[in-house]
Scaffold this motif. Structure first.
Motif, PDB file in Angstrom:
ATOM      1  N   ARG A 233       0.834  -1.207   0.000  1.00  0.00           N
ATOM      2  CA  ARG A 233       0.000   0.000   0.000  1.00  0.00           C
ATOM      3  C   ARG A 233       0.870   1.260   0.000  1.00  0.00           C
ATOM      4  O   ARG A 233       0.550   2.238  -0.667  1.00  0.00           O
ATOM      5  N   ALA A 234       1.952   1.226   0.772  1.00  0.00           N
ATOM      6  CA  ALA A 234       2.838   2.386   0.833  1.00  0.00           C
ATOM      7  C   ALA A 234       3.876   2.374  -0.274  1.00  0.00           C
ATOM      8  O   ALA A 234       4.501   3.401  -0.555  1.00  0.00           O
ATOM      9  N   TYR A 250      -2.564   2.887   9.441  1.00  0.00           N
ATOM     10  CA  TYR A 250      -2.242   3.897   8.434  1.00  0.00           C
ATOM     11  C   TYR A 250      -2.957   5.190   8.784  1.00  0.00           C
ATOM     12  O   TYR A 250      -4.128   5.192   9.162  1.00  0.00           O
ATOM     13  N   LEU A 360       0.734   5.505  -0.733  1.00  0.00           N
ATOM     14  CA  LEU A 360      -0.351   5.432   0.237  1.00  0.00           C
ATOM     15  C   LEU A 360      -1.490   6.371  -0.156  1.00  0.00           C
ATOM     16  O   LEU A 360      -1.271   7.545  -0.477  1.00  0.00           O
TER      17      LEU A 360
END
Length: 581
Positions: A233-234, A250, A360
């Protein structure tokens, strides 16, 4: 003789306090000297250390390895033990501080269970050990001839050869260039390492000896569970100390990893889309966070920045880089006093940091708890004390109360502009502050030195709630007396209810001129009624400004001003003065 004396002195100094720490071992601090992959090896090594040193214990780690530690001690004593034993080469140079939370079942002394976490009760009898001059790395019989060792050495990559030199350097045996070339200097250091650890000093490390050297060098990373973490995701892949931190949540642009044990370490991964403007804004924002202490170097250059901070019991390092419209980076937060291990963890994170295409989502964590004291889930740094002040000349000179600058490592305005004390009157409790850069105030105080009329209306402008509202507020009252409580001149008594944050704010008359500055409420001796406040008179403020080399503006207007005009002037000249501890 000196070494014996130092050891005896150390035992006398910390012995009783070690016994005290033993009574409360959950809060104890330990010195980890070694870790072994098998119980048999660990018991053998614990016996070697126990023959030479007091307070030797052994515990199983979460990683499955077995740690040999000395302690427990109070924190200060553990650091002293670490320094002395390392200096005397009684323990490896990369030994480090660890905490009870990192330790599991006890295997040494056999049958002991000081942490009440279970004991490994099936003892493995240690094999007879050759007599050794000092405790060092794991002694073992040579597994290869010199010719075989050279042959296996030729199979090493260039990086593996450099790693061996680095490990020898960390152990205190090598001081030359890390180049992967095994010349006379490297061979000599290898022989010294072999001799120190009870091996034949051939100058060529065998396969087992290389493993022992690297295991010892990597013990700090093993102790914190250093492992690969891939965050799609990041869009970040990096080695993290997953034995002491765990992913929590997050909150864009951050991925938070919080402590999962006694070691107060944290990691924050940074991932967001952006430009150079975004990078600069992030650089400034990070420095407002509690996890980034004020002291330390910081640099913004082109498409990257680094920030180091040290203070309040922590050390932090932040790096971020802008590439292809994406900003990626991380922050490592580590407790002070564990610098050797922190340096190894940071080096491993920096060397392993890689980015992928992902970034993200800006909406990640949008449902998290909101607070004005947080930025994306991170606590904003708060000043030790905040008070009001006001501009006293066109260049941005500020008048405030002396308590706003006492015992401060740094004094700033709300926008971060730093101030230095130009003059202070401790008797009256007033300070004059000069900004590091010339400012252009929207409004400057005009001092009315004429004696105010009793019962005339006044208003104090101040940050009543120390900046929580983001702007000054006006509090109304009246002149109760033109002298202080004891009849002293230069002080005016007001019938007005003020908050602590209002201290240092300007006192206005109904013409919009400044007739004084609000002083702090008395905190010692008698407590005054809530509606009794004191202010430094305008004529005294004029004198103090003159001593600071400034010229006060004199009031000229005689007509009354509207509430809107008074509010405009108050907002333009009143400032929030922050004292950072």
């Amino acid at each position: 003789m000196t070494r014996i004396f130092v050891a005896i002195l150390l035992l006398i100094t910390v012995g009783l306090r070690a016994a005290y720490a033993q009574q409360g071992t959950d809060a104890g601090v330990w010195v980890q000297v070694e870790a072994q992959p098998s119980l048999r090896e660990a018991q053998d090594r614990a016996q070697v250390y126990a023959n030479a040193l007091p307070d030797v214990n052994g515990f199983r780690l979460n990683s499955g390895w077995y740690a040999i530690v000395i302690g427990p001690y109070l924190r200060a004593d553990a650091e002293q033990v670490l320094r002395v034993y390392r200096a005397e080469r009684q323990i490896p140079s990369d030994s480090f501080i660890t905490f009870s939370g990192a330790l599991g079942q006890q295997f040494w002394p056999i049958g002991a269970n000081v942490l009440n976490r279970g004991a490994i009760t099936a003892p493995v009898q240690p094999e007879p050990q050759p007599e050794q001059p000092q405790a060092g790395l794991t002694p073992q019989p040579s597994d290869e001839t010199r010719s075989q060792a050279l042959q296996s050495e030729r199979l090493l990559s260039g990086q593996e050869r450099k790693d061996l030199q680095t490990a020898l350097q960390a152990a205190g045996f090598y001081s030359s260039t890390i180049d992967g070339a095994f010349g006379q200097g490297t061979r000599r250091s290898m022989a010294e390492w072999q001799r120190f650890n009870g091996f034949e000093p051939t100058g060529v490390l065998t396969t087992a000896q290389r493993k022992a050297l690297m295991d010892d060098y990597n013990a700090p990373l093993i102790s914190v569970g250093m492992a690969r973490h891939v965050d799609d995701r990041a869009g970040i892949s990096v080695d993290l100390p997953l034995g002491v931190v765990a992913f929590d949540r997050y909150e864009a642009p951050f991925a938070h990893f919080n402590p999962n044990g006694d070691l107060d370490a944290r990691v924050v991964l940074i991932s967001q889309e952006g430009s150079n403007t975004t990078l600069r804004a992030l650089f400034e924002a990070m420095q407002s966070l509690e996890i980034v202490p004020l002291n330390g170097p910081r640099e913004l250059r082109g498409d990257r920045f680094t920030i180091e901070g040290r203070g309040n019991g922590i050390v932090s390092y932040t790096q971020a880089n802008l590439s292809n419209g994406k900003i990626k980076g991380f922050t490592l937060v580590w407790p002070e006093g564990d610098d050797a291990r922190r340096a190894r963890v940071l080096a491993a994170m920096t060397a392993s940091f890689e980015t992928t295409d992902g970034v993200l989502d800006a909406a990640a964590g949008a449902n998290a708890e909101q607070s004005i004291d947080l930025m994306s889930g991170l606590q904003l740094r708060k000043p030790r004390l905040s008070r009001s002040g006001f501009f006293a000349d066109p260049n941005g000179l500020v008048l405030t109360v002396a308590e706003a600058v006492q015992n401060c490592t740094r004094v700033t305005l709300e926008d971060g502009q730093e101030l230095q004390t130009a003059w202070s009157d401790p008797e009256l409790g007033v300070a004059v502050l000069r900004p590091n850069k010339t400012l252009a105030p929207m409004a400057v105080a005009a001092l009315n030195e004429a004696q105010p009329r009793l019962q005339s209306e006044v208003a104090v402008a101040g940050y009543s709630y120390e900046g929580a509202l983001g702007a000054p507020t006006l509090t109304y009252g009246k002149i109760a007396d033109i002298r202080g409580l004891n009849g002293e001149a230069g002080v005016t008594r007001l019938s007005l209810t003020a908050q602590p944050g209002d201290a240092g704010g300007p006192v206005f008359d109904d013409h919009g001129n400044v007739v004084g500055m609000l002083l702090p409420a008395q905190t010692e001796g008698r407590t005054l009624p809530r509606d009794v406040s004191l202010a430094a008179a305008a004529d005294r403020l004029h004198e103090i400004l003159s001593k600071a080399g400034a010229t006060a503006q004199t009031a000229k207007e005689t007509g009354q001003v509207s509430p809107d005009e008074l509010n405009r002037r108050a907002t333009g000249m009143t400032v929030l003065v922050n004292c950072w501890g």
